[in-house]
Design an enzyme around this catalytic site. Sequence first.
Site, PDB file in Angstrom:
ATOM      1  N   CYS A 257       9.632   1.456   3.555  1.00 42.74           N
ATOM      2  CA  CYS A 257      10.575   0.425   3.975  1.00 42.74           C
ATOM      3  C   CYS A 257      11.987   0.970   4.049  1.00 42.74           C
ATOM      4  CB  CYS A 257      10.514  -0.782   3.045  1.00 42.74           C
ATOM      5  SG  CYS A 257      11.159  -0.475   1.391  1.00 42.74           S
TER       6      CYS A 257
ATOM      7  N   LYS B 107      -1.221  -7.956  -8.624  1.00 44.57           N
ATOM      8  CA  LYS B 107      -2.167  -7.916  -7.514  1.00 44.57           C
ATOM      9  C   LYS B 107      -1.728  -6.770  -6.609  1.00 44.57           C
ATOM     10  CE  LYS B 107      -3.104  -8.615  -3.721  1.00 44.57           C
ATOM     11  NZ  LYS B 107      -3.628  -7.632  -2.674  1.00 44.57           N
TER      12      LYS B 107
ATOM     13  N   PHE C  72       0.805  -1.228   0.000  1.00 44.30           N
ATOM     14  CA  PHE C  72       0.000   0.000   0.000  1.00 44.30           C
ATOM     15  C   PHE C  72       0.828   1.263   0.000  1.00 44.30           C
ATOM     16  CE2 PHE C  72       0.757  -0.517   4.583  1.00 44.30           C
ATOM     17  CZ  PHE C  72       1.062   0.785   4.969  1.00 44.30           C
TER      18      PHE C  72
ATOM     19  N   GLU D 144       9.575  -3.482  13.307  1.00 40.09           N
ATOM     20  CA  GLU D 144       9.366  -2.490  12.250  1.00 40.09           C
ATOM     21  C   GLU D 144       8.031  -1.794  12.531  1.00 40.09           C
ATOM     22  OE1 GLU D 144       9.433  -2.095   7.394  1.00 40.09           O
ATOM     23  OE2 GLU D 144       8.566  -3.895   8.282  1.00 40.09           O
TER      24      GLU D 144
ATOM     25  N   SER E 247       5.937  -6.786   3.975  1.00 41.24           N
ATOM     26  CA  SER E 247       6.514  -7.064   5.287  1.00 41.24           C
ATOM     27  C   SER E 247       7.315  -8.357   5.261  1.00 41.24           C
ATOM     28  CB  SER E 247       5.411  -7.165   6.336  1.00 41.24           C
ATOM     29  OG  SER E 247       4.629  -8.328   6.118  1.00 41.24           O
TER      30      SER E 247
ATOM     31  N   GLU F  70      -5.051  -3.863  -1.682  1.00 43.21           N
ATOM     32  CA  GLU F  70      -6.488  -3.592  -1.670  1.00 43.21           C
ATOM     33  C   GLU F  70      -6.814  -2.293  -0.947  1.00 43.21           C
ATOM     34  OE1 GLU F  70      -5.583  -6.201   1.927  1.00 43.21           O
ATOM     35  OE2 GLU F  70      -4.881  -5.928  -0.142  1.00 43.21           O
TER      36      GLU F  70
END
Length: 497
Positions: free
Chosen positions: A281, A173, A149, A382, A226, A176
């Site tokens: 990240c 993909k 995202f 994290e 992640s 969402e």
Amino acid sequence: MKTITHWIDGKPVEGTSGRFGPVYNPATGAQEKQVAFASVDEVDAAVASARAAFESWGESSLAKRTAILFKYRELLDAHRDEIAELITAEHGKVHSDALGEVARGMEIVELACGISVQLKGELSTQVSTRVDVASIRQPLGVVAGITPFNFPAMVPMWMFPLAIACGNTFVLKPSEKDPSASFRLAELATEAGLPEGVLNIVQGDKTAVDRLLEHPDIEAVSFVGSTPIAKYIQLKAVEHGKRVQALGGAKNHMLVLPDADLELAADQAINAAYGSAGERCMAVSVVVAVGDIGDELVGKIAERARNLKIGPGDDPASEMGPLITREHRDKVASYVTSAAEQGAEVVVDGTGFSVDGHEDGFFLGVSLLDRVPVTADAYQDEIFGPVLAVVRAETYEEAIRLINSSRWGNGTAIFTRDGGAARRFQLEVKAGMVGVNVPIPVPVGYHSFGGWKDSLFGDLHIYGNDGIAFYTQGKVITTRWPDPSDGGINLGFPSNS
């Protein structure tokens, strides 16, 4: 309410599963859209479209591919503001940050435009008598990408432009949580002339992810997200015989030596820790202050942190926007509370923050934690939010041991005026990307992005030369041709030689 659909065979396809996910505006907290979740049959339809398209696209000329990619780059440039607005509306990041995301994604489109140079191959002549050996690279077939995202436009552009430039077809993909940007990228690709089925998008959740990982016609999978999910992606994809590159999480350290320009270091710590609300990240989440500079450095960072303007991403005055969801905001805030309980000093507390007129938005103020124990959750995990931890080290040696003991190895940085110290650091630190007086060392498009240790699962990094190698397979061709002097008709004047 608007429904975001799939993109299959060059056109929108309505979802038929009956399952939908909410898409929020993080600045208001209101659900403004919904996204259709794909069924297994819908994923299969996208893969079938990509497989059919590969029959011709994989054999298409480099000239045709690059002509389309050049046109695509032109359309992206013309629509960059529109794409950035979609990012801001669904992710929440400020418009300038969203524009930067689009620009960094376009770097990989530009790399893909030069694919004819990257795929030249190699030739060795006369390796033996009249024997030549050539090495070439060919596409894999249908490949897939699963993206996060936090960069809904950039990370997809790290994958599919290079993959299709190499002759593959692609099934994406996206997250969402903010799916509209990638859908718009697909529309523009079709407008640029990309044939039907070369790029497909399936929206969805774990059902779609698992089917992509299991599908026998998917040759390779790229993932950014992640660490726990990256591990899952790698194991599941390898189990089903696929090539995989899965980029995981991070805990990026910024080492500040006593000789550093502390004004610069404080500025860059703010930019790297709190930009995009820390949902990167490559965000700096730990500053390691060496020697006796800790108090002064923390004071400078705190002064800047307290003056940041936090507000809706579409407000030009905002420097930082909301987080992606209410649940994520609350989880990030919990780390500040637990850090205080576990021995850290909370210098700036961003919990309980709200924006006038946007009280239901997913806003969180910035937090600065000092003297954070390495056993604290705020150091070990994290956080993926606007929380910066400061730890102290007496010496460079102590600092490098601290950084190298982390289970992650994505990015790191050193701030110093000492070239020798910087050179030593870049060789000794165990991380895939290193900055010297650069806090977020994300490589340009023609160098590859990727970390070490628990930040990468798979052998190859993303984009750059590693990306091209990932989306192609090598073939070596050995040839021998008879020489005309070996026989046959010869009307030349006879000689005794």
